[in-house]
Design an enzyme around this catalytic site. Structure first.
Site: not given
Ligand code: ARG
Length: 460
Positions: A22, A109, A154-155, A276, A282, A284, A289, A316, A321
């Protein structure tokens, strides 16, 4: 080397790390991870698990890691699965032996739950600032609008004329409620999970209250399983962000409509319009949007997190993640949208003549004619029928509404004043309604509510 390598034989397969890492996105949580680690060090010191010298060495190493991250000189090592691993690895490189004490009584965790909570609080603070900015802009434009009016719909059919200020503040009140929601979620999210460990706390004399205080939070967890397992704060924040997005999408849609040649109610400043690549003429409304379009992802972010949480057993699970990316995405998207729309509204030119001409369609005063009859004793249902037949007759005979009114016995010449340009708006008298006195006091109420909330946001 991962943190858990000692338990397993051999190295993890590269596909495992490629799929489960991550760091590529939770690097954005680094400032909060460092804040959490500093607070944890304070807790370990208070518990007598680190002496002052050890705590000092860890703090210095954490500061260096922070400086490296800010300067962009922090280089991840293979096996840095996530930001927690990467920071601890680098702290240990910098501080030596004592680095191995940093993770005492702590788990990734409770760390990730802490990081996400701190991120949500900071993100909602930023979004609150953006909401204050956009609401202030709408207020300023409403103040400047004076007695300008346009058709209310309205509408999407012309219904009754309304002051421009009233229309702009209708969007403004929605933002003030969003601001209240941000403050509310921010407060509820301010609970420290540190000390919960992997799931059950620890046999060591950890001090969750000291850690919470070091984080600037007034509470710590009541239940360690809950602390590491729930992400309800993230779901709440994502709901608020999605709702802000929904509100902005409605503003966006009106800007798109108003800036068409067909409506012609609003001209965009060149700095907030796009061109554009092919059609030279144009100009825009891309900000508007995308304010409308990006809400799809914001709602998706909320649904993604709710779906991830659904059915997860305590405590956990790695699934959690998946909460980080939607939070990062939604916070950045809403922050940028608020700033862009504030710029757009702040610089747009209102075409007051076009608005007025559209609103002066005499048919928009039809209900006022009926109310004129009610004021003279006629039951509303009959008055409605009388006016409806006048409108129908004007259409069928191809005559102006004024002529049809003049020749209707129960209306006649005395009722013609109602059809005069601007008369309908002036006659409104409901508190909170679209009449001049109500709008004037609404402006005051809005100004003071915005000031109160802006102050609360600055204090939070
Ligand atoms: N990268 C993990 C997350 O975002 C961190 C926690 C990982 N914990 C574990 N027991 N593998 O949740």
């Amino acid at each position: 080397m991962t943190l858990w390598q000692a338990r397993l034989s051999g190295a993890p397969d590269p596909t495992l790390l490629a799929f489960t890492e991550s760091l590529s996105f939770d690097r954005a949580l680094a400032p909060f991870d460092l804040e959490g680690s500093r607070a944890h060090v304070a807790g370990l010191e208070a518990a007598g698990l680190l002496d002052a010298e050890e705590a000092g060495a860890l703090r210095r190493a954490l500061d260096t890691v922070g400086a490296e991250l800010r300067a962009g000189t922090f280089s991840p090592a293979p096996g840095d699965e996530d930001i927690h691993t990467a920071v601890e690895r680098r702290v240990t490189e910098l501080a030596g032996e004592v680095g191995a004490r940093l993770h005492t009584g702590r788990s990734r965790n409770d760390q990730v739950a802490t990081d996400q909570r701190l991120f949500v609080r900071a993100g909602l603070a930023e979004v609150s600032e953006g909401l204050v900015g956009l609401a202030s802009t709408l207020l300023r434009r409403a103040e400047e609008a004076g007695d300008a009016y346009l058709p209310g719909y309205t509408h999407l059919q012309r219904a009754q004329p309304v002051p421009l200020a009233h229309h702009l503040l209708a969007h403004g009140w929605a933002l003030l409620r969003d601001l209240e929601r941000c403050l509310d979620v921010r407060r509820r999210t301010g609970v420290s999970p540190l000390g919960a460990g992997a799931l059950a706390g620890s046999s060591l004399p950890l001090q969750p209250a000291v850690v919470a205080e070091a984080l600037g939070l007034d509470r710590h967890f009541e239940n360690s399983l809950d602390a590491v397992a729930d992400r309800d704060f993230a779901a709440e924040a994502l709901f608020v962000l999605a709702l802000v997005g929904v509100h902005l999408s409605r503003q966006g849609e009106e800007v798109v409509l108003w800036s068409t040649t067909e409506f012609g109610f609003l001209g965009l400043d060149d700095a907030f319009a796009t061109g554009s690549s092919m059609l030279p003429q144009k100009k825009n409304p891309d900000i508007a949007e995308l304010a409308r379009g990006k809400v799809g992802r914001l709602v998706g972010d909320l649904v993604a997190v709710l779906t991830t949480l659904k059915g997860l057993p305590l405590a956990y699970n790695r699934d959690l993640q998946e909460v980080t990316e939607p939070l990062l995405d939604a916070t950045a998207t809403v922050t940028k949208a608020l700033a862009a729309l504030a710029g757009l509204w702040g610089t747009a030119r209102f075409e007051l003549e076009r608005m007025r001409a559209a609103a002066d369609d005499p048919a928009s005063a039809a209900v006022d004619l009926a109310e004129w009859l009610v004021a003279r004793g006629m039951p509303f249902r009959r008055a409605h029928a009388v006016v409806a037949s006048v409108v129908r007759r004007a259409g069928a005979e191809g005559i102006g509404l004024a002529d049809a009114v003049a020749s209707e016995p129960s209306l006649g010449a005395p009722a013609l004043g109602i059809l005069e340009a601007g008369a309908a708006v002036q006659r409104r008298r409901t508190p909170g309604g679209a009449g001049p006195a109500a709008v004037a006091s609404q402006l005051d109420a809005f100004r003071s509510r915005l000031a109160t909330l802006a102050e609360a946001a600055a204090r939070a």
